[in-house]
Design an enzyme around this catalytic site. Structure first.
Site, PDB file in Angstrom:
ATOM      1  CB  CYS A   1      -4.137   1.361   4.113  1.00 50.24           C
ATOM      2  SG  CYS A   1      -4.416   0.142   5.247  1.00 50.24           S
TER       3      CYS A   1
ATOM      4  CB  SER B   1      -9.691  -1.933   2.266  1.00 51.44           C
ATOM      5  OG  SER B   1      -9.822  -2.943   1.108  1.00 51.44           O
TER       6      SER B   1
ATOM      7  CG  HIS C   1      -7.545  -2.518  -3.802  1.00 53.83           C
ATOM      8  ND1 HIS C   1      -7.120  -2.559  -2.584  1.00 53.83           N
ATOM      9  CD2 HIS C   1      -8.268  -1.460  -3.977  1.00 53.83           C
ATOM     10  CE1 HIS C   1      -7.961  -2.132  -1.982  1.00 53.83           C
ATOM     11  NE2 HIS C   1      -9.058  -1.258  -2.753  1.00 53.83           N
TER      12      HIS C   1
ATOM     13  NE  ARG D   1     -13.730  -4.875   0.457  1.00 57.44           N
ATOM     14  CZ  ARG D   1     -12.639  -5.774   1.135  1.00 57.44           C
ATOM     15  NH1 ARG D   1     -12.949  -6.893   1.081  1.00 57.44           N
ATOM     16  NH2 ARG D   1     -11.863  -4.800   1.889  1.00 57.44           N
TER      17      ARG D   1
ATOM     18  NE  ARG E   1     -15.664   2.413   2.909  1.00 58.45           N
ATOM     19  CZ  ARG E   1     -14.527   2.168   2.283  1.00 58.45           C
ATOM     20  NH1 ARG E   1     -13.936   2.995   1.141  1.00 58.45           N
ATOM     21  NH2 ARG E   1     -13.690   1.172   2.703  1.00 58.45           N
TER      22      ARG E   1
ATOM     23  CG  ASP F   1     -10.922   1.525  -4.363  1.00 59.02           C
ATOM     24  OD1 ASP F   1     -10.205   1.401  -3.578  1.00 59.02           O
ATOM     25  OD2 ASP F   1     -11.959   0.733  -4.691  1.00 59.02           O
TER      26      ASP F   1
ATOM     27  CE1 TYR G   1     -22.287   0.588   4.505  1.00 60.39           C
ATOM     28  CE2 TYR G   1     -20.474   0.071   3.580  1.00 60.39           C
ATOM     29  CZ  TYR G   1     -20.950   0.835   4.231  1.00 60.39           C
ATOM     30  OH  TYR G   1     -20.455   1.906   4.860  1.00 60.39           O
TER      31      TYR G   1
ATOM     32  CE  LYS H   1     -12.963  -2.022  -3.634  1.00 58.89           C
ATOM     33  NZ  LYS H   1     -11.582  -1.713  -3.157  1.00 58.89           N
TER      34      LYS H   1
HETATM   35  P1  GTP Z   1     -10.523   1.934   0.380  1.00 56.28           P
HETATM   36  O1  GTP Z   1     -11.432   2.986  -0.052  1.00 56.28           O
HETATM   37  O2  GTP Z   1     -11.230   0.972   1.507  1.00 56.28           O
HETATM   38  O3  GTP Z   1      -9.877   0.927  -0.676  1.00 56.28           O
HETATM   39  O4  GTP Z   1      -9.390   2.646   1.264  1.00 56.28           O
HETATM   40  P2  GTP Z   1      -8.464   3.978   0.907  1.00 56.28           P
HETATM   41  O5  GTP Z   1      -7.210   3.195   0.824  1.00 56.28           O
HETATM   42  O6  GTP Z   1      -8.829   4.806  -0.173  1.00 56.28           O
HETATM   43  O7  GTP Z   1      -8.461   4.626   2.436  1.00 56.28           O
HETATM   44  P3  GTP Z   1      -8.389   5.885   2.754  1.00 56.28           P
HETATM   45  O8  GTP Z   1      -7.395   6.747   1.865  1.00 56.28           O
HETATM   46  O9  GTP Z   1      -9.727   6.388   3.042  1.00 56.28           O
HETATM   47  O10 GTP Z   1      -7.998   5.741   4.127  1.00 56.28           O
HETATM   48  C1  GTP Z   1      -8.297   5.967   5.357  1.00 56.28           C
HETATM   49  C2  GTP Z   1      -7.397   5.861   6.577  1.00 56.28           C
HETATM   50  O11 GTP Z   1      -6.080   5.920   6.649  1.00 56.28           O
HETATM   51  C3  GTP Z   1      -7.850   6.735   7.690  1.00 56.28           C
HETATM   52  O12 GTP Z   1      -8.110   6.357   8.838  1.00 56.28           O
HETATM   53  C4  GTP Z   1      -6.779   7.866   7.509  1.00 56.28           C
HETATM   54  O13 GTP Z   1      -7.155   8.866   8.650  1.00 56.28           O
HETATM   55  C5  GTP Z   1      -5.606   7.244   7.353  1.00 56.28           C
HETATM   56  N1  GTP Z   1      -4.633   7.853   6.588  1.00 56.28           N
HETATM   57  C6  GTP Z   1      -4.465   8.217   5.179  1.00 56.28           C
HETATM   58  N2  GTP Z   1      -3.365   8.769   5.047  1.00 56.28           N
HETATM   59  C7  GTP Z   1      -2.685   8.773   6.310  1.00 56.28           C
HETATM   60  C8  GTP Z   1      -1.360   9.353   6.383  1.00 56.28           C
HETATM   61  O14 GTP Z   1      -0.654   9.902   5.603  1.00 56.28           O
HETATM   62  N3  GTP Z   1      -1.028   9.104   8.010  1.00 56.28           N
HETATM   63  C9  GTP Z   1      -1.822   8.550   8.629  1.00 56.28           C
HETATM   64  N4  GTP Z   1      -1.385   8.358  10.104  1.00 56.28           N
HETATM   65  N5  GTP Z   1      -3.029   8.142   8.570  1.00 56.28           N
HETATM   66  C10 GTP Z   1      -3.579   8.122   7.149  1.00 56.28           C
HETATM   67  C1  SPV Z   2     -12.322  -1.425   0.052  1.00 54.26           C
HETATM   68  O1  SPV Z   2     -12.833  -2.093   0.859  1.00 54.26           O
HETATM   69  O2  SPV Z   2     -11.244  -1.732  -0.697  1.00 54.26           O
HETATM   70  C2  SPV Z   2     -13.267  -0.400  -0.651  1.00 54.26           C
HETATM   71  C3  SPV Z   2     -14.640  -0.312  -0.146  1.00 54.26           C
HETATM   72  O3  SPV Z   2     -12.865   0.364  -1.500  1.00 54.26           O
HETATM   73  S1  SPV Z   2     -15.837  -1.555  -0.912  1.00 54.26           S
HETATM   74  O4  SPV Z   2     -16.160  -0.811  -2.127  1.00 54.26           O
HETATM   75  O5  SPV Z   2     -16.715  -1.644  -0.158  1.00 54.26           O
HETATM   76  O6  SPV Z   2     -15.045  -2.790  -1.073  1.00 54.26           O
HETATM   77 MN    MN Z   3     -10.619  -0.288  -2.182  1.00 51.89          MN
END
Ligand code: GTP
Ligand code: SPV
Ligand code: MN
Length: 603
Positions: free
Chosen positions: A266, A264, A242, A72, A386, A289, A213, A222
């Site tokens: 996290c 995002s 979110h 994004r 992704r 999400d 993308y 989003k």
């Molecule tokens: P979006 O799809 O972008 O909205 O993100 P999301 O919040 O679904 O992110 P996702 O769960 O894919 O998080 C990805 C990042 O968080 C990666 O770098 C993971 O390794 C890290 N991560 C997730 N859970 C943990 C945790 O419990 N501990 C640590 N240290 N890292 C974590």
């Molecule tokens: C985010 O960035 O929070 C996502 C990925 O979930 S995207 O759909 O590209 O915004």
């Molecule tokens: Mn997201």
């Protein structure tokens, strides 16, 4: 093709866009497997898609995007409300009339040489009372196949829409017209300064130009389900957030429903599919999400996941960290910007296996451990690469994830990525303090947005900064208002931080599956099974209530994880005051009350 609808507004809109964008042809999509296979076949033919090894990764494809088009782009994302103050300090605003002029110029002839796809989709189960219909027009076949997985694309959507029904028009183009005979790029898109992701909240209209993308192009996600929906929700008394949604069931079979807002990249996908390490407790995934939530007849808050798939961060997804996400993309998946291995499978950083050889996301030969001229390790996959996976393939998908009534939320969790200051877990004294916690959540930036600059930390209220479709002060007030509506049936609010580090950069908390221990404490609190320790920032576990059995955490590290450093919190509070001052007279009085009360408690 004859249009499969008699809806006048839809027919008029499609005709108007066709006249403006002048594609070679118009194709109405039906979401069928046949359509999916045909488009994938065409993209393999053109070199845009790579078909993965059928034995290793059945029915799956990989794509590499243009390096300018990998995430994004917040600086190119706009809320074009009639009045600037309606967009507020967290959004880019431009005048809708001016912007339409600029964009109409860009859109004119923009689909030359391409096919214009009309994609009818439903966010939420088709026909369910909380679902909403969108029509995306796009000249990207990549968008069509991703929408097949992420939203519900079907002729049934047009049936439900009927002749008079309303839909959210979502216009998308990669912004790269083709002259006769011109060879297409592998990933067509426009340069960054020509990309626009625009929302017209008064018209419930979305115009996206120049990016192919993720959230810039899959407009159901989003743009619609968060930015436009959050604005509708505020007027209609519901919430578009979110947030992941999960069900946590205890050994006695009692169910708790948890919705968690992390910025995002996290940890939402990870938590949503968590493998519990607490004996007898299990997690089932409802969404990873987005949550749409509405008070039910019993006065509780009910949540649905409007999506049908996961657009998950690939790097870091491993058997050890998120086996359920890996399983969800074991077949029928799309991968964007990962390594394609020499044997036709996929690879990314921290997948837990080595890559002996393959092609990186820049389409260059690649293997684990490769270094550039200066000795830096070259990443094979983009940090925001992704997978697009079907929710139905998630082994721990909740059986009633599509229940149109939704699930009653017991617990809200807020959080972000913070190496210091924020302890592993604390609970709000009440819902209003919960709103303060959500509103002042902060996080270190991640790769999910391209252009956050050099900031080391940013406030990200409710993980919604890039997704609130209106004034963030009004949004915070809406949270307080929802709290009043829900009264004592409002979810309990907690704040977590899985990301604390030691001074030498090691994680203090093992995270992932072990986060179930923290969730269990929350559920015990909701059930009234455990008391808590009162601290200036909120309620924290009493010694022993959050079990650490079997974990290798020293008493020192635990003390650090749970430390409330009043000095650091005072600094955070004064930063929060400064940040929230931008909201002017839209800052809810209740937010000021919360800050004053916290200041008094911090002493
Ligand atoms: P979006 O799809 O972008 O909205 O993100 P999301 O919040 O679904 O992110 P996702 O769960 O894919 O998080 C990805 C990042 O968080 C990666 O770098 C993971 O390794 C890290 N991560 C997730 N859970 C943990 C945790 O419990 N501990 C640590 N240290 N890292 C974590
Ligand atoms: C985010 O960035 O929070 C996502 C990925 O979930 S995207 O759909 O590209 O915004
Ligand atoms: Mn997201």
């Amino acid at each position: 093709m004859n249009a499969p609808t008699k809806n006048k507004n839809l027919l008029n809109w499609v005709a108007e866009i066709e006249a403006m964008c002048t594609p070679n042809q118009v194709v109405w999509c039906d979401g069928s497997a046949k359509e999916y296979d045909r488009l994938m076949g065409e993209m393999v033919e053109s070199g845009m898609a790579i078909k993965l090894n059928e034995e290793k990764r059945p029915n799956s494809y990989a794509f590499n995007s243009d390096p300018s088009d990998v995430a994004r782009i917040e600086s190119r994302t706009y809320i074009a409300s009639v009045k600037e103050e309606d967009a507020g300090p967290t959004n880019n605003w431009t005048d809708p009339v001016e912007l339409k002029k600029t964009l109409t110029k860009l859109y004119t002839g923009c689909m030359k040489g391409r096919t214009m796809y009309v994609i009818p989709f439903s966010m939420g189960p088709i026909g369910s009372p909380m679902a909403k219909i969108g029509i995306e027009i796009s000249d990207s076949p990549y968008v069509v196949v991703n929408m097949h997985i992420m939203a519900r694309v079907s002729p049934k959507v047009l049936e439900v829409l009927g002749d008079e029904g309303e839909f959210i028009p979502c216009l998308h183009t990669v912004g790269s017209p083709l002259e006769p005979g011109q060879k297409d790029s592998r990933w067509p898109c426009a340069p960054i300064e020509e990309k626009y992701i625009v929302h017209f909240p008064e018209e419930n209209l979305i115009w996206s130009y120049g990016s192919g993308y993720g959230g810039n192009a899959l407009l159901g996600k989003k743009c619609f389900a968060l930015r436009i929906a959050s604005n509708m929700a505020r007027h209609e008394g519901w919430m578009a957030e979110h947030m992941l949604i999960l069900r946590f069931t205890n050994p006695e079979g009692k169910q708790f429903h948890i919705a968690a807002a992390f910025p995002s990249a996290c940890g939402k996908t990870n938590l949503a599919m968590l493998q519990s390490t607490v004996p007898g407790w299990k997690v089932e995934t409802i969404g990873d999400d987005i949550a749409w939530m509405k008070p039910g007849e019993d006065g509780r808050l009910y949540a649905i996941n409007p999506e049908a798939g996961f657009f998950g961060v690939a790097p870091g997804t491993a058997k050890s960290s998120n086996p359920m996400a890996l399983a969800s993309c074991r077949k029928d998946a799309i991968f964007t910007n990962v390594v394609v291995t020499d044997d036709g499978d996929v690879w990314w950083e921290d997948m837990g296996v080595e890559c002996k050889g393959g092609t990186d996301w820049h389409n260059n030969p690649w293997k684990s451990g490769m270094k550039d001229g200066e000795g830096n390790t070259i990443k094979g996959a983009h940090p925001n690469s992704r997978f697009t996976a079907r929710a139905a393939l998630c082994p721990v998908l909740c059986p009633d994830w599509e229940d149109p009534a939704g699930v009653p939320i017991d617990i809200f969790v807020f959080g972000g990525k913070r190496a210091n200051t924020i302890p592993l877990i604390h609970e709000a004294f009440n819902f209003e303090q919960g709103v303060y916690m959500g509103a002042t959540a902060s996080s270190e930036p991640t790769a999910a947005a391209l252009d956050l600059g050099n900031v080391s930390l940013r406030f990200d209220p409710f993980a919604m900064t890039p997704f609130i479709g209106y004034h963030a002060g009004d949004y915070m007030q809406h949270w307080f208002d929802m709290g009043e509506t829900l009264g004592d049936k409002a979810p309990r609010c907690f704040y977590v931080n899985w990301f604390r580090k030691t001074d030498d950069g090691k994680w203090l908390w093992p995270g992932y599956g072990e986060n179930s221990r923290v969730l269990k404490w929350m559920c015990d609190r909701v059930e009234g099974k455990v008391d808590a320790v009162e601290t200036p920032i909120g309620l924290m576990p009493k010694d022993g209530d959050l079990t650490l059995d079997g974990l290798d955490i020293s008493a020192e590290d635990w003390a650090e994880l749970m430390k409330v450093d009043t000095h650091l919190f005072k600094t955070t509070l004064s930063n929060a005051r400064e940040y929230l001052a931008k909201f002017g007279d839209k800052l809810p009085a209740k937010m000021v009350e919360q800050m004053d009360a916290l200041e008094a408690r911090l002493g």
